[in-house]
Write an enzyme that holds these catalytic residues in place. Structure first.
Site, mmCIF file in Angstrom:
data_model
loop_
_atom_site.group_PDB
_atom_site.id
_atom_site.type_symbol
_atom_site.label_atom_id
_atom_site.label_comp_id
_atom_site.label_asym_id
_atom_site.label_seq_id
_atom_site.Cartn_x
_atom_site.Cartn_y
_atom_site.Cartn_z
ATOM 1 N N HIS A 101 0.834 -1.195 0.000
ATOM 2 C CA HIS A 101 0.000 0.000 0.000
ATOM 3 C C HIS A 101 0.873 1.250 0.000
ATOM 4 C CE1 HIS A 101 -3.170 2.859 1.055
ATOM 5 N NE2 HIS A 101 -3.980 1.943 0.558
ATOM 6 N N ASP A 150 -7.971 -5.027 -1.286
ATOM 7 C CA ASP A 150 -8.403 -5.749 -2.483
ATOM 8 C C ASP A 150 -8.249 -7.262 -2.383
ATOM 9 O OD1 ASP A 150 -9.331 -3.686 -4.000
ATOM 10 O OD2 ASP A 150 -7.410 -3.265 -4.959
HETATM 11 C C1 ACO Z 1 -7.562 -0.080 -3.169
HETATM 12 C C2 ACO Z 1 -6.217 0.166 -3.574
HETATM 13 O O1 ACO Z 1 -5.974 0.901 -4.498
HETATM 14 S S1 ACO Z 1 -5.012 -0.580 -2.677
HETATM 15 C C3 ACO Z 1 -3.680 -0.804 -3.809
HETATM 16 C C4 ACO Z 1 -4.043 -1.847 -4.830
HETATM 17 N N1 ACO Z 1 -2.870 -2.128 -5.678
HETATM 18 C C5 ACO Z 1 -2.219 -3.299 -5.643
HETATM 19 O O2 ACO Z 1 -2.546 -4.215 -4.909
HETATM 20 C C6 ACO Z 1 -1.080 -3.429 -6.605
HETATM 21 C C7 ACO Z 1 0.137 -4.088 -5.964
HETATM 22 N N2 ACO Z 1 0.800 -3.160 -5.053
HETATM 23 C C8 ACO Z 1 1.614 -2.183 -5.530
HETATM 24 O O3 ACO Z 1 1.889 -2.078 -6.725
HETATM 25 C C9 ACO Z 1 2.186 -1.200 -4.534
HETATM 26 O O4 ACO Z 1 2.295 -1.792 -3.265
HETATM 27 C C10 ACO Z 1 1.325 0.085 -4.433
HETATM 28 C C11 ACO Z 1 1.099 0.692 -5.825
HETATM 29 C C12 ACO Z 1 -0.023 -0.214 -3.808
HETATM 30 C C13 ACO Z 1 2.052 1.073 -3.553
HETATM 31 O O5 ACO Z 1 3.223 1.475 -4.218
HETATM 32 P P1 ACO Z 1 4.453 2.117 -3.470
HETATM 33 O O6 ACO Z 1 3.989 3.052 -2.418
HETATM 34 O O7 ACO Z 1 5.370 2.642 -4.492
HETATM 35 O O8 ACO Z 1 5.072 0.835 -2.782
HETATM 36 P P2 ACO Z 1 6.254 0.730 -1.707
HETATM 37 O O9 ACO Z 1 6.978 2.037 -1.553
HETATM 38 O O10 ACO Z 1 5.704 0.109 -0.498
HETATM 39 O O11 ACO Z 1 7.236 -0.304 -2.398
HETATM 40 C C14 ACO Z 1 8.397 -0.710 -1.730
HETATM 41 C C15 ACO Z 1 9.000 -1.892 -2.435
HETATM 42 O O12 ACO Z 1 8.119 -3.012 -2.328
HETATM 43 C C16 ACO Z 1 7.807 -3.504 -3.612
HETATM 44 N N3 ACO Z 1 6.402 -3.851 -3.650
HETATM 45 C C17 ACO Z 1 5.371 -3.113 -3.187
HETATM 46 N N4 ACO Z 1 4.229 -3.748 -3.402
HETATM 47 C C18 ACO Z 1 4.549 -4.913 -4.020
HETATM 48 C C19 ACO Z 1 3.780 -5.982 -4.497
HETATM 49 N N5 ACO Z 1 2.464 -5.980 -4.407
HETATM 50 N N6 ACO Z 1 4.427 -7.028 -5.072
HETATM 51 C C20 ACO Z 1 5.752 -7.032 -5.170
HETATM 52 N N7 ACO Z 1 6.546 -6.030 -4.732
HETATM 53 C C21 ACO Z 1 5.953 -4.989 -4.173
HETATM 54 C C22 ACO Z 1 8.042 -2.311 -4.539
HETATM 55 O O13 ACO Z 1 8.290 -2.748 -5.871
HETATM 56 C C23 ACO Z 1 9.232 -1.669 -3.909
HETATM 57 O O14 ACO Z 1 10.390 -2.423 -4.258
HETATM 58 P P3 ACO Z 1 11.763 -1.659 -4.645
HETATM 59 O O15 ACO Z 1 12.101 -0.881 -3.393
HETATM 60 O O16 ACO Z 1 12.676 -2.783 -4.960
HETATM 61 O O17 ACO Z 1 11.416 -0.794 -5.802
HETATM 62 O O1 OAA Z 2 -5.179 5.095 -0.693
HETATM 63 C C1 OAA Z 2 -4.681 4.536 -1.685
HETATM 64 O O2 OAA Z 2 -3.557 4.836 -2.145
HETATM 65 C C2 OAA Z 2 -5.422 3.476 -2.394
HETATM 66 C C3 OAA Z 2 -6.856 3.415 -2.070
HETATM 67 O O3 OAA Z 2 -7.670 4.114 -2.627
HETATM 68 C C4 OAA Z 2 -7.297 2.487 -1.047
HETATM 69 O O4 OAA Z 2 -6.466 1.803 -0.449
HETATM 70 O O5 OAA Z 2 -8.517 2.389 -0.810
#
Ligand code: ACO
Ligand code: OAA
Length: 374
Positions: free
Chosen positions: A260, A311
């Site tokens: 997240h 999710d």
């Molecule tokens: C309702 C919502 O919108 S909730 C979010 C739904 N989205 C997802 O589930 C998609 C999968 N998750 C992600 O892509 C990311 O965790 C996000 C987009 C939600 C957040 O992104 P960021 O804030 O940039 O993530 P964060 O700073 O925690 O990442 C740190 C490290 O963990 C890794 N990481 C974070 N999430 C994941 C994941 N789901 N799978 C694998 N690696 C991950 C990143 O690639 C990063 O690695 P790096 O330092 O080698 O580049």
């Molecule tokens: O807050 C965020 O970045 C993603 C979001 O909408 C949620 O987690 O519900």
């Protein structure tokens, strides 16, 4: 991630404005809407109460809720012209594109003429979205033209009734209600911020919501619940899940439904929807999908200290209720609309156009050379 950095690219950790609607990831209480903890709301209110709270700042009284629900019930049906547009959208269209188009088209038929109509515009979309999604889905996939009106008292029940053509069980109604509450609002997430940027130009509600739908569509945001479902279904057992996920991490693939942008150690919504997913698994006699999901959760925490976001267990919960995977993100729209619209109203109430600056990284100043000599 325990050592997650709340700074750097993506405007992370920077305040981009004020809100009285929501806190995310504050110590002590993970997620609050207008001061109420989301778990308290999920245990003790309905989605309509939460919508009322977000639009009015206070939970409704019995009378206020009754009036509000009665108003929403009158706004459920779709205009014939919108039905005709939905009929023309092909079966293989992305359902989020359907939602985006329908929202925009409704804005042509029933425009928000001035901001005094903002609550009506928001309520209209809130009431109509379940029918928009189900009308298109049933027409394009089953050739059935559904009646867009039901006698269901709640939006969640109305959606399930439209989708399945029959009265849903009490348990399914309640799970939908909780799910809609959990997804309703989340501060300055990407889609909400889109809506606020649009609102800051003094644009109309339908444009703000249309933009937000386009932003929610992506797999890094709302689209993750569908991607998580596809992934879980591709695993044959909990053991297989762990082996496959290890490979995905080695190939540096993102695992959908984990991590997240704000939370560091857990998403407070996960424990709630996970418990419902388990109950539904028992109801369905499921012997694999829930266990596979739990194995994914354990593996990601043990190997990367990454936790399930809202999710991940929504995927199996929706699946157990017989909801087609392609409708998962549109359901998110039906819920988050409340947060988006509340933020649009809040932005309008104290507006200055949102226009940040950029750090320039391009070339030094230079002269245009004639095209023949380039
Ligand atoms: C309702 C919502 O919108 S909730 C979010 C739904 N989205 C997802 O589930 C998609 C999968 N998750 C992600 O892509 C990311 O965790 C996000 C987009 C939600 C957040 O992104 P960021 O804030 O940039 O993530 P964060 O700073 O925690 O990442 C740190 C490290 O963990 C890794 N990481 C974070 N999430 C994941 C994941 N789901 N799978 C694998 N690696 C991950 C990143 O690639 C990063 O690695 P790096 O330092 O080698 O580049
Ligand atoms: O807050 C965020 O970045 C993603 C979001 O909408 C949620 O987690 O519900």
């Amino acid at each position: 991630m325990l050592d997650k950095k709340l700074s750097g690219a993506g405007l992370r950790g920077q305040s981009a404005g004020e809100t009285s609607l929501c806190t995310v990831g504050k110590s002590g209480s993970g997620l609050t809407y207008c001061g109420y903890d989301v778990s308290d709301l999920a245990d003790n209110t309905s989605f309509e109460e939460v919508a009322y709270l977000l639009f009015n700042g206070e939970l409704p009284t019995v009378d206020q809720l009754e009036t509000y629900k009665a108003e929403l019930s009158t706004l459920r049906d779709l205009p014939q012209l919108l039905k005709e547009v939905l009929q023309r959208i092909p079966r293989d269209a992305h359902p989020m594109d359907v939602m985006r188009t329908a929202c925009s088209f409704l804005g042509n038929l029933e425009p928000e003429n001035d901001f005094s109509e903002q609550n009506h515009a928001a309520n209209r979309l809130l009431a109509a979205f379940p029918a928009i999604m189900c009308y298109w889905y049933k027409y394009s996939h089953e050739g059935v033209e559904i009646d867009c009106v039901t006698d269901e008292a709640s939006i969640g029940g109305h959606f399930l009734h439209l989708l399945n053509g029959k009265t849903p069980s009490e348990q399914h109604r309640r799970v939908m209600d909780v799910s809609l509450i959990l997804y309703a609002e989340h501060e300055f997430n990407a889609s909400t911020f889109t809506a606020r940027v649009c609102a800051s130009t003094l644009s109309d509600m339908f444009s703000c919501i249309t933009g937000a739908i386009g932003t929610l569509r992506g797999p890094l945001h709302g689209g993750a619940n569908e991607a998580a479902m596809d992934m879980i279904q591709s695993f044959s057992s909990p053991k297989d899940a762990k082996v496959q996920m290890a490979g995905m991490l080695e190939r540096k693939e993102k695992i959908m439904g984990f991590g997240h942008a704000i939370y560091r150690t857990s998403d407070p919504r996960n424990v709630i929807i996970k418990a419902w997913s388990e109950k539904l698994a028992q109801e369905n006699g499921d012997t694999s999908l829930y266990d596979i999901s739990v194995a994914c959760e354990e593996f990601m925490w043990d190997s990367k200290k990454l936790f399930c976001n809202a999710d991940f267990f929504h995927a199996s919960a929706y699946h157990f209720m017989g909801i087609p995977t392609k409708l998962f993100t549109p359901i998110f729209v039906c819920s988050r609309l409340t947060g988006w619209a509340a933020h649009v109203m809040e932005q309008r109430s104290n507006n200055r156009i949102i226009r940040p600056s950029a750090d320039y990284t391009g070339s030094e100043p230079r002269k245009v050379t004639p095209i023949e000599t380039r």
